[in-house]
Design a protein around this motif. Sequence first.
Motif, PDB file in Angstrom:
ATOM      1  N   PRO A 114      -2.475  25.456  10.611  1.00  0.00           N
ATOM      2  CA  PRO A 114      -3.771  25.531   9.919  1.00  0.00           C
ATOM      3  C   PRO A 114      -4.771  26.401  10.667  1.00  0.00           C
ATOM      4  CG  PRO A 114      -2.946  23.278   9.893  1.00  0.00           C
ATOM      5  CD  PRO A 114      -2.032  24.060  10.788  1.00  0.00           C
ATOM      6  N   GLU A 115      -4.737  26.350  11.997  1.00  0.00           N
ATOM      7  CA  GLU A 115      -5.652  27.160  12.797  1.00  0.00           C
ATOM      8  C   GLU A 115      -5.353  28.647  12.630  1.00  0.00           C
ATOM      9  OE1 GLU A 115      -5.509  23.118  14.057  1.00  0.00           O
ATOM     10  OE2 GLU A 115      -3.862  24.589  13.996  1.00  0.00           O
ATOM     11  N   GLN A 116      -4.072  29.005  12.607  1.00  0.00           N
ATOM     12  CA  GLN A 116      -3.705  30.404  12.418  1.00  0.00           C
ATOM     13  C   GLN A 116      -4.100  30.894  11.026  1.00  0.00           C
ATOM     14  OE1 GLN A 116       0.512  29.990  13.439  1.00  0.00           O
ATOM     15  NE2 GLN A 116       0.190  31.356  15.188  1.00  0.00           N
ATOM     16  N   ILE A 117      -3.914  30.052  10.013  1.00  0.00           N
ATOM     17  CA  ILE A 117      -4.300  30.437   8.652  1.00  0.00           C
ATOM     18  C   ILE A 117      -5.801  30.671   8.587  1.00  0.00           C
ATOM     19  CG2 ILE A 117      -4.447  29.633   6.257  1.00  0.00           C
ATOM     20  CD1 ILE A 117      -1.782  28.177   6.708  1.00  0.00           C
ATOM     21  N   GLN A 118      -6.582  29.813   9.238  1.00  0.00           N
ATOM     22  CA  GLN A 118      -8.027  29.987   9.248  1.00  0.00           C
ATOM     23  C   GLN A 118      -8.423  31.281   9.952  1.00  0.00           C
ATOM     24  OE1 GLN A 118     -10.410  28.350   7.654  1.00  0.00           O
ATOM     25  NE2 GLN A 118     -11.908  29.775   8.506  1.00  0.00           N
ATOM     26  N   GLU A 119      -7.779  31.574  11.083  1.00  0.00           N
ATOM     27  CA  GLU A 119      -8.072  32.809  11.815  1.00  0.00           C
ATOM     28  C   GLU A 119      -7.731  34.039  10.974  1.00  0.00           C
ATOM     29  OE1 GLU A 119      -5.930  32.554  15.450  1.00  0.00           O
ATOM     30  OE2 GLU A 119      -7.110  30.873  16.218  1.00  0.00           O
ATOM     31  N   LEU A 120      -6.601  33.984  10.257  1.00  0.00           N
ATOM     32  CA  LEU A 120      -6.216  35.105   9.407  1.00  0.00           C
ATOM     33  C   LEU A 120      -7.176  35.259   8.239  1.00  0.00           C
ATOM     34  CD1 LEU A 120      -2.344  34.590   9.407  1.00  0.00           C
ATOM     35  CD2 LEU A 120      -3.605  36.464  10.493  1.00  0.00           C
ATOM     36  N   ALA A 121      -7.649  34.138   7.698  1.00  0.00           N
ATOM     37  CA  ALA A 121      -8.617  34.198   6.604  1.00  0.00           C
ATOM     38  C   ALA A 121      -9.901  34.881   7.063  1.00  0.00           C
ATOM     39  CB  ALA A 121      -8.912  32.790   6.089  1.00  0.00           C
ATOM     40  N   GLU A 122     -10.355  34.556   8.263  1.00  0.00           N
ATOM     41  CA  GLU A 122     -11.560  35.182   8.800  1.00  0.00           C
ATOM     42  C   GLU A 122     -11.333  36.670   9.049  1.00  0.00           C
ATOM     43  OE1 GLU A 122     -12.391  32.870  12.253  1.00  0.00           O
ATOM     44  OE2 GLU A 122     -13.013  31.085  11.112  1.00  0.00           O
ATOM     45  N   PHE A 123     -10.144  37.021   9.551  1.00  0.00           N
ATOM     46  CA  PHE A 123      -9.802  38.417   9.819  1.00  0.00           C
ATOM     47  C   PHE A 123      -9.766  39.218   8.514  1.00  0.00           C
ATOM     48  CE2 PHE A 123      -6.620  41.641  11.508  1.00  0.00           C
ATOM     49  CZ  PHE A 123      -7.547  42.276  12.330  1.00  0.00           C
ATOM     50  N   ALA A 124      -9.169  38.632   7.477  1.00  0.00           N
ATOM     51  CA  ALA A 124      -9.091  39.299   6.180  1.00  0.00           C
ATOM     52  C   ALA A 124     -10.477  39.453   5.567  1.00  0.00           C
ATOM     53  CB  ALA A 124      -8.171  38.519   5.240  1.00  0.00           C
ATOM     54  N   ASP A 125     -11.322  38.428   5.727  1.00  0.00           N
ATOM     55  CA  ASP A 125     -12.690  38.498   5.200  1.00  0.00           C
ATOM     56  C   ASP A 125     -13.465  39.646   5.840  1.00  0.00           C
ATOM     57  OD1 ASP A 125     -12.491  36.455   3.380  1.00  0.00           O
ATOM     58  OD2 ASP A 125     -13.299  34.916   4.706  1.00  0.00           O
ATOM     59  N   LYS A 126     -13.350  39.779   7.169  1.00  0.00           N
ATOM     60  CA  LYS A 126     -14.076  40.834   7.873  1.00  0.00           C
ATOM     61  C   LYS A 126     -13.621  42.217   7.411  1.00  0.00           C
ATOM     62  CE  LYS A 126     -15.021  38.155  12.057  1.00  0.00           C
ATOM     63  NZ  LYS A 126     -14.736  38.002  13.522  1.00  0.00           N
ATOM     64  N   ALA A 127     -12.338  42.323   7.081  1.00  0.00           N
ATOM     65  CA  ALA A 127     -11.801  43.606   6.638  1.00  0.00           C
ATOM     66  C   ALA A 127     -11.918  43.802   5.130  1.00  0.00           C
ATOM     67  CB  ALA A 127     -10.330  43.712   7.058  1.00  0.00           C
ATOM     68  N   SER A 128     -12.414  42.775   4.421  1.00  0.00           N
ATOM     69  CA  SER A 128     -12.447  42.784   2.949  1.00  0.00           C
ATOM     70  C   SER A 128     -11.071  43.161   2.393  1.00  0.00           C
ATOM     71  CB  SER A 128     -13.523  43.759   2.435  1.00  0.00           C
ATOM     72  OG  SER A 128     -14.802  43.327   2.800  1.00  0.00           O
ATOM     73  N   MET A 129     -10.067  42.532   2.953  1.00  0.00           N
ATOM     74  CA  MET A 129      -8.681  42.892   2.665  1.00  0.00           C
ATOM     75  C   MET A 129      -7.957  41.742   1.970  1.00  0.00           C
ATOM     76  SD  MET A 129      -6.325  45.248   3.067  1.00  0.00           S
ATOM     77  CE  MET A 129      -7.145  46.255   4.287  1.00  0.00           C
TER      78      MET A 129
END
Length: 275
Positions: A114-129
């Motif tokens: 769950p922590e990795q999914i949250q980190e990836l979600a934040e990374f994708a949000d920052k990249a608008s990807m």
Amino acid sequence: MATQLQIPVVVNGAAGKMGREVVKAVASAPDMTLLGAVDLSPECQGKDAGEVAGCGPLEVPITQDLEATLAFAAQQRDPAVLVDFTHPKSVYENIRAAIAYGVRPVVGTTGLSPEQIQELAEFADKASMGCALIPNFSIGMVLLQQAAIQASKHYDHVEIIELHHNQKADAPSGTAVKTAELLAEMGKTFNPPLVEETEKMKGARGAEAGEGIRIHSIRLPGLIAHQEVIFGSPGETYILRHDTSDRACYMPGVLLTVRKVLQLKSLVYGLEKLL
């Protein structure tokens, strides 16, 4: 007549059982082009991905270099997509690399925390990807999960059994975890205890998935992917079961997600969000 746009697709894990099916599906899709194929298997290096998949030559050699392939994909005129069916140990870094290169990840590999999914979600949000994490690409499994949600309104006792081939690296399956999460979102606690249970062997009652839900994992040769959600009440049981007999059943969901991820600006978790 205008030329139909082609979605450039990179398949990571192209020589694996799911990867070969994806290569065949992409090759036969009129709006997609297999741009790259990546796999770490030494015996497959340099071989044509189409020949390895059994669909004939595609003039796309299998390579071990994911980053170079992503860099090449990022240079294409149209936005590219990475389809990842690899291993839980590498999938997190694979997704981050794809987003960093501007290649949209479609991920069937499970085992992320769950922590990795949250980190990836934040990374994708920052990249608008756009990024799609799909524990199970089967339309039938989505229907089972939706039926389980409806049933959970009427039953207070439920357990999940998932059965997979013995080469699956993670347990419980991402599909079972997702099913348990969907049930836990119903706002109730299941399986209220009637006695004080004692496990004479550790794990005999399965894994605790939250809100009283337990998951039991089975790994055997001869299986592909199967799941049961069993509801119980006095005098009856209600069983929902999904069986997979051919990995081709996942391909409509994979192709749908490849098309949909181009429209996303953030991470989506679960095929039901795209249907």
